[in-house]
Design a protein around this motif. Structure first.
Motif, PDB file in Angstrom:
ATOM      1  N   UNK A  42       0.839  -1.198   0.000  1.00  0.00           N
ATOM      2  CA  UNK A  42       0.000   0.000   0.000  1.00  0.00           C
ATOM      3  C   UNK A  42       0.880   1.256   0.000  1.00  0.00           C
ATOM      4  N   UNK A  43       1.286   1.733  -1.183  1.00  0.00           N
ATOM      5  CA  UNK A  43       2.186   2.885  -1.260  1.00  0.00           C
ATOM      6  C   UNK A  43       1.682   4.141  -0.560  1.00  0.00           C
ATOM      7  N   UNK A  44       0.404   4.458  -0.691  1.00  0.00           N
ATOM      8  CA  UNK A  44      -0.093   5.682  -0.065  1.00  0.00           C
ATOM      9  C   UNK A  44      -0.077   5.590   1.456  1.00  0.00           C
ATOM     10  N   UNK A  45      -0.406   4.432   1.999  1.00  0.00           N
ATOM     11  CA  UNK A  45      -0.380   4.268   3.459  1.00  0.00           C
ATOM     12  C   UNK A  45       1.049   4.354   3.984  1.00  0.00           C
ATOM     13  N   UNK A  46       1.990   3.731   3.290  1.00  0.00           N
ATOM     14  CA  UNK A  46       3.377   3.780   3.740  1.00  0.00           C
ATOM     15  C   UNK A  46       3.944   5.189   3.587  1.00  0.00           C
ATOM     16  N   UNK A  50       5.627   7.615   6.606  1.00  0.00           N
ATOM     17  CA  UNK A  50       6.919   8.299   6.509  1.00  0.00           C
ATOM     18  C   UNK A  50       6.751   9.820   6.423  1.00  0.00           C
ATOM     19  N   UNK A  51       5.662  10.275   5.880  1.00  0.00           N
ATOM     20  CA  UNK A  51       5.410  11.728   5.843  1.00  0.00           C
ATOM     21  C   UNK A  51       5.267  12.263   7.260  1.00  0.00           C
ATOM     22  N   UNK A  52       4.493  11.563   8.083  1.00  0.00           N
ATOM     23  CA  UNK A  52       4.340  11.983   9.472  1.00  0.00           C
ATOM     24  C   UNK A  52       5.652  11.851  10.236  1.00  0.00           C
ATOM     25  N   UNK A  53       6.412  10.818   9.926  1.00  0.00           N
ATOM     26  CA  UNK A  53       7.678  10.577  10.629  1.00  0.00           C
ATOM     27  C   UNK A  53       8.746  11.610  10.271  1.00  0.00           C
ATOM     28  N   UNK A  54       8.796  12.010   8.992  1.00  0.00           N
ATOM     29  CA  UNK A  54       9.895  12.863   8.524  1.00  0.00           C
ATOM     30  C   UNK A  54       9.506  14.308   8.234  1.00  0.00           C
ATOM     31  N   UNK A  55       8.228  14.564   7.993  1.00  0.00           N
ATOM     32  CA  UNK A  55       7.799  15.906   7.608  1.00  0.00           C
ATOM     33  C   UNK A  55       7.986  16.196   6.131  1.00  0.00           C
ATOM     34  N   UNK A 104       6.376   4.932  17.334  1.00  0.00           N
ATOM     35  CA  UNK A 104       5.519   3.815  17.739  1.00  0.00           C
ATOM     36  C   UNK A 104       4.055   4.242  17.742  1.00  0.00           C
ATOM     37  N   UNK A 105       3.779   5.464  18.169  1.00  0.00           N
ATOM     38  CA  UNK A 105       2.396   5.985  18.126  1.00  0.00           C
ATOM     39  C   UNK A 105       1.891   6.105  16.690  1.00  0.00           C
ATOM     40  N   UNK A 106       2.801   6.396  15.741  1.00  0.00           N
ATOM     41  CA  UNK A 106       2.413   6.529  14.336  1.00  0.00           C
ATOM     42  C   UNK A 106       2.173   5.180  13.656  1.00  0.00           C
ATOM     43  N   UNK A 107       2.571   4.088  14.312  1.00  0.00           N
ATOM     44  CA  UNK A 107       2.353   2.770  13.725  1.00  0.00           C
ATOM     45  C   UNK A 107       3.596   1.953  13.484  1.00  0.00           C
ATOM     46  N   UNK A 108       4.754   2.464  13.873  1.00  0.00           N
ATOM     47  CA  UNK A 108       5.979   1.671  13.744  1.00  0.00           C
ATOM     48  C   UNK A 108       5.926   0.492  14.710  1.00  0.00           C
ATOM     49  N   UNK A 109       6.674  -0.534  14.382  1.00  0.00           N
ATOM     50  CA  UNK A 109       6.840  -1.668  15.286  1.00  0.00           C
ATOM     51  C   UNK A 109       8.247  -1.645  15.857  1.00  0.00           C
ATOM     52  N   UNK A 110       8.458  -2.394  16.929  1.00  0.00           N
ATOM     53  CA  UNK A 110       9.787  -2.488  17.529  1.00  0.00           C
ATOM     54  C   UNK A 110      10.118  -3.960  17.750  1.00  0.00           C
ATOM     55  N   UNK A 111      11.043  -4.494  16.942  1.00  0.00           N
ATOM     56  CA  UNK A 111      11.448  -5.888  17.143  1.00  0.00           C
ATOM     57  C   UNK A 111      12.053  -6.079  18.532  1.00  0.00           C
ATOM     58  N   UNK A 112      11.870  -7.256  19.077  1.00  0.00           N
ATOM     59  CA  UNK A 112      12.418  -7.553  20.397  1.00  0.00           C
ATOM     60  C   UNK A 112      13.947  -7.437  20.392  1.00  0.00           C
ATOM     61  N   UNK A 113      14.578  -7.972  19.346  1.00  0.00           N
ATOM     62  CA  UNK A 113      16.042  -7.930  19.267  1.00  0.00           C
ATOM     63  C   UNK A 113      16.504  -6.519  18.905  1.00  0.00           C
ATOM     64  N   UNK A 114      17.351  -5.960  19.742  1.00  0.00           N
ATOM     65  CA  UNK A 114      17.934  -4.638  19.522  1.00  0.00           C
ATOM     66  C   UNK A 114      19.444  -4.766  19.700  1.00  0.00           C
ATOM     67  N   UNK A 129       5.084   0.314   8.967  1.00  0.00           N
ATOM     68  CA  UNK A 129       3.863  -0.490   8.920  1.00  0.00           C
ATOM     69  C   UNK A 129       3.873  -1.613   7.881  1.00  0.00           C
ATOM     70  N   UNK A 130       4.754  -1.549   6.890  1.00  0.00           N
ATOM     71  CA  UNK A 130       4.857  -2.621   5.893  1.00  0.00           C
ATOM     72  C   UNK A 130       5.910  -3.653   6.283  1.00  0.00           C
TER      73      UNK A 130
END
Length: 123
Positions: free
Chosen positions: A12-16, A20-25, A86-96, A108-109
């Motif tokens: 879904x290009x528009x959703x992604x 990123x638009x919200x994340x980067x401006x 994370x509030x915008x929809x990013x995920x955080x893998x357990x392994x860091x 989100x993709x």
């Protein structure tokens, strides 16, 4: 040669692009549509998203579906930026690998990306 675009495959290009638009401006290119969307920076580099049938999200850190590509973003405050993404929809893998220096998140993709705090570069 001059790098002009980085393009991510997705379902879904528009959703992604919206994430990123919200994340980067960065601003959405006016010709963006359901098949291809792009964000434009002032320096001429575009972050783009193209529709791919049967897109399979990367499974990082599991190599079953490779990460394919990841972007790194320098941020002023690692904790604050992580919370916002994370509030915008990013995920955080357990392994860091090195959470004190940088964080690996997923869009989100499912594409992994890093946020890097301060002046420290990930190795």
């Amino acid at each position: 040669m001059k790098l002009t675009a980085i393009t991510l495959d997705c379902a879904d290009p528009l959703a992604l692009a919206a994430f990123y638009r919200q994340a980067t401006g960065l601003e959405l290119h006016p010709a963006s549509d359901a098949g291809f969307a792009a964000l434009e920076s002032e320096n001429g580099l575009s972050l783009a998203f193209q529709w791919v049938e049967d897109h399979r999200a990367p499974s990082w850190p599991d190599p079953a579906v490779p990460q394919q590509l990841h972007c790194c973003f320098r941020v002023g405050d690692l904790e604050e930026t992580e919370t916002r993404l994370l509030r915008l929809g990013a995920g955080k893998p357990e392994y860091q690998p090195d959470p004190g220096r940088w964080r690996v998140l997923t869009d989100p993709a499912g594409h992994p990306f890093c946020i890097v705090g301060g002046l420290v570069e990930p190795s």
